[in-house]
Design a protein around this motif. Structure first.
Motif, PDB file in Angstrom:
ATOM      1  N   ASP A 135       0.825  -1.207   0.000  1.00 40.07           N
ATOM      2  CA  ASP A 135       0.000   0.000   0.000  1.00 40.07           C
ATOM      3  C   ASP A 135       0.862   1.260   0.000  1.00 40.07           C
ATOM      4  N   GLN A 136       2.020   1.220   0.654  1.00 43.90           N
ATOM      5  CA  GLN A 136       2.928   2.373   0.632  1.00 43.90           C
ATOM      6  C   GLN A 136       3.504   2.577  -0.766  1.00 43.90           C
ATOM      7  N   VAL A 137       3.862   1.489  -1.426  1.00 44.33           N
ATOM      8  CA  VAL A 137       4.397   1.580  -2.788  1.00 44.33           C
ATOM      9  C   VAL A 137       3.337   2.156  -3.725  1.00 44.33           C
ATOM     10  N   GLU A 138       2.109   1.687  -3.604  1.00 42.63           N
ATOM     11  CA  GLU A 138       1.030   2.195  -4.463  1.00 42.63           C
ATOM     12  C   GLU A 138       0.798   3.684  -4.234  1.00 42.63           C
ATOM     13  N   ASN A 139       0.821   4.110  -2.980  1.00 45.31           N
ATOM     14  CA  ASN A 139       0.644   5.513  -2.656  1.00 45.31           C
ATOM     15  C   ASN A 139       1.802   6.344  -3.205  1.00 45.31           C
ATOM     16  N   TYR A 140       3.018   5.855  -3.003  1.00 46.84           N
ATOM     17  CA  TYR A 140       4.216   6.559  -3.474  1.00 46.84           C
ATOM     18  C   TYR A 140       4.208   6.658  -4.999  1.00 46.84           C
ATOM     19  N   ALA A 141       3.863   5.574  -5.665  1.00 45.45           N
ATOM     20  CA  ALA A 141       3.817   5.564  -7.133  1.00 45.45           C
ATOM     21  C   ALA A 141       2.811   6.592  -7.640  1.00 45.45           C
ATOM     22  N   ALA A 142       1.663   6.670  -6.992  1.00 45.99           N
ATOM     23  CA  ALA A 142       0.641   7.648  -7.401  1.00 45.99           C
ATOM     24  C   ALA A 142       1.164   9.076  -7.230  1.00 45.99           C
ATOM     25  N   ARG A 143       1.836   9.348  -6.117  1.00 42.82           N
ATOM     26  CA  ARG A 143       2.360  10.695  -5.877  1.00 42.82           C
ATOM     27  C   ARG A 143       3.486  11.051  -6.831  1.00 42.82           C
ATOM     28  N   LYS A 144       4.279  10.060  -7.235  1.00 43.03           N
ATOM     29  CA  LYS A 144       5.377  10.310  -8.171  1.00 43.03           C
ATOM     30  C   LYS A 144       4.918  10.284  -9.628  1.00 43.03           C
ATOM     31  N   GLY A 145       3.701   9.773  -9.865  1.00 46.41           N
ATOM     32  CA  GLY A 145       3.230   9.643 -11.242  1.00 46.41           C
ATOM     33  C   GLY A 145       3.993   8.565 -11.997  1.00 46.41           C
ATOM     34  N   MET A 146       4.374   7.519 -11.285  1.00 45.60           N
ATOM     35  CA  MET A 146       5.117   6.411 -11.883  1.00 45.60           C
ATOM     36  C   MET A 146       4.300   5.130 -11.759  1.00 45.60           C
ATOM     37  N   PRO A 147       4.460   4.195 -12.690  1.00 47.61           N
ATOM     38  CA  PRO A 147       3.791   2.902 -12.548  1.00 47.61           C
ATOM     39  C   PRO A 147       4.310   2.167 -11.312  1.00 47.61           C
ATOM     40  N   VAL A 148       3.428   1.421 -10.659  1.00 49.59           N
ATOM     41  CA  VAL A 148       3.795   0.665  -9.463  1.00 49.59           C
ATOM     42  C   VAL A 148       4.968  -0.259  -9.757  1.00 49.59           C
ATOM     43  N   LYS A 149       4.947  -0.940 -10.896  1.00 49.71           N
ATOM     44  CA  LYS A 149       6.027  -1.868 -11.250  1.00 49.71           C
ATOM     45  C   LYS A 149       7.383  -1.172 -11.299  1.00 49.71           C
ATOM     46  N   GLU A 150       7.410   0.060 -11.796  1.00 50.34           N
ATOM     47  CA  GLU A 150       8.674   0.803 -11.867  1.00 50.34           C
ATOM     48  C   GLU A 150       9.167   1.175 -10.464  1.00 50.34           C
ATOM     49  N   VAL A 151       8.259   1.619  -9.622  1.00 48.33           N
ATOM     50  CA  VAL A 151       8.633   1.944  -8.238  1.00 48.33           C
ATOM     51  C   VAL A 151       9.137   0.679  -7.536  1.00 48.33           C
ATOM     52  N   GLU A 152       8.465  -0.433  -7.769  1.00 48.93           N
ATOM     53  CA  GLU A 152       8.909  -1.692  -7.169  1.00 48.93           C
ATOM     54  C   GLU A 152      10.313  -2.058  -7.643  1.00 48.93           C
ATOM     55  N   ARG A 153      10.590  -1.792  -8.895  1.00 50.65           N
ATOM     56  CA  ARG A 153      11.931  -2.091  -9.427  1.00 50.65           C
ATOM     57  C   ARG A 153      12.990  -1.288  -8.688  1.00 50.65           C
ATOM     58  N   TRP A 154      12.746   0.020  -8.495  1.00 45.23           N
ATOM     59  CA  TRP A 154      13.732   0.884  -7.836  1.00 45.23           C
ATOM     60  C   TRP A 154      13.843   0.604  -6.352  1.00 45.23           C
ATOM     61  N   LEU A 155      12.761   0.181  -5.733  1.00 48.00           N
ATOM     62  CA  LEU A 155      12.774  -0.066  -4.288  1.00 48.00           C
ATOM     63  C   LEU A 155      12.891  -1.557  -3.941  1.00 48.00           C
ATOM     64  N   ALA A 156      13.205  -2.387  -4.908  1.00 48.10           N
ATOM     65  CA  ALA A 156      13.209  -3.847  -4.721  1.00 48.10           C
ATOM     66  C   ALA A 156      13.893  -4.316  -3.435  1.00 48.10           C
ATOM     67  N   PRO A 157      15.073  -3.817  -3.078  1.00 53.08           N
ATOM     68  CA  PRO A 157      15.716  -4.309  -1.854  1.00 53.08           C
ATOM     69  C   PRO A 157      14.976  -3.894  -0.578  1.00 53.08           C
ATOM     70  N   ASN A 158      14.061  -2.944  -0.695  1.00 50.46           N
ATOM     71  CA  ASN A 158      13.378  -2.399   0.474  1.00 50.46           C
ATOM     72  C   ASN A 158      11.919  -2.831   0.575  1.00 50.46           C
ATOM     73  N   LEU A 159      11.495  -3.735  -0.283  1.00 53.35           N
ATOM     74  CA  LEU A 159      10.090  -4.160  -0.282  1.00 53.35           C
ATOM     75  C   LEU A 159       9.829  -5.199   0.800  1.00 53.35           C
ATOM     76  N   ALA A 160       8.662  -5.082   1.443  1.00 49.95           N
ATOM     77  CA  ALA A 160       8.246  -6.031   2.476  1.00 49.95           C
ATOM     78  C   ALA A 160       7.458  -7.185   1.863  1.00 49.95           C
ATOM     79  N   TYR A 161       7.468  -7.280   0.534  1.00 48.06           N
ATOM     80  CA  TYR A 161       6.714  -8.320  -0.146  1.00 48.06           C
ATOM     81  C   TYR A 161       7.451  -8.675  -1.433  1.00 48.06           C
ATOM     82  N   GLU A 162       7.041  -9.760  -2.045  1.00 46.08           N
ATOM     83  CA  GLU A 162       7.603 -10.175  -3.329  1.00 46.08           C
ATOM     84  C   GLU A 162       6.839  -9.483  -4.441  1.00 46.08           C
ATOM     85  N   ALA A 163       7.509  -8.672  -5.229  1.00 47.80           N
ATOM     86  CA  ALA A 163       6.847  -8.028  -6.364  1.00 47.80           C
ATOM     87  C   ALA A 163       6.599  -9.064  -7.443  1.00 47.80           C
ATOM     88  N   GLU A 164       5.490  -8.871  -8.177  1.00 43.17           N
ATOM     89  CA  GLU A 164       5.142  -9.842  -9.240  1.00 43.17           C
ATOM     90  C   GLU A 164       6.007  -9.641 -10.441  1.00 43.17           C
TER      91      GLU A 164
END
Length: 164
Positions: A135-164
């Motif tokens: 939910d934090q990634v989705e919120n951050y992606a919306a505020r940055k105007g970036m796709p969730v997948k792209e934000v997940e790529r940049w934050l991959a080492p810091n994710l609390a879940y497995e990105a698809e």
């Protein structure tokens, strides 16, 4: 801050001469000089902004960061998103003014370069961001105007879940 101007050419020359020692030393010295200059600038900022004017720290105290203020940067645990460098580069015209460019992975070129922010508040301290939830990634992606997948790529080492 960079100490890498011209070092790449020197490294290539040493490598062409099969002089690995001097190639490695050139890279290491340029890297250490960039960090040393950033520390010198931080010392000047503390003095010029007034809160470090009477600072009389030993080298050991400087190494232990006993001064007031911090100098974090994109990629630090408190700011894991490297894409924010692009915002700073655009605002400050870094490439035009200093000649440091960002690669597609937001590394700085020349490699012997550093960037950061100065915070002078007496209670400013380094910290780490906990793992980031979906939910934090989705919120951050919306505020940055970036796709969730792209934000997940940049934050991959810091994710609390497995990105698809």
């Amino acid at each position: 801050m960079t100490a890498g101007a011209g070092s790449d050419e020197l490294v290539r020359r040493f490598e062409a001469e099969h002089d690995d020692y001097n190639a490695i030393m050139t890279k290491a010295l340029a890297d250490r000089l960039a960090e040393a200059f950033a520390e010198l600038l931080h010392e000047r900022v503390r003095r010029d902004w007034g809160y470090g004017r009477n600072e009389r720290l030993s080298k050991d105290e400087l190494i232990q960061e006993k001064y007031r203020g911090i100098r974090p940067a994109a990629g630090y645990p408190s700011c894991p998103d490297h894409t924010e460098k692009q915002t700073l580069w655009n605002l400050l015209g870094v490439e035009e003014a200093v000649g440091i460019r960002l690669t597609e992975s937001f590394a700085m070129w020349p490699a012997a370069s550093v960037s950061g922010l100065y915070f002078s508040h007496p209670k400013a301290t380094y910290f780490a961001v906990d793992l980031v939830t979906k939910d934090q990634v989705e919120n951050y992606a919306a505020r940055k105007g970036m796709p969730v997948k792209e934000v997940e790529r940049w934050l991959a080492p810091n994710l609390a879940y497995e990105a698809e």
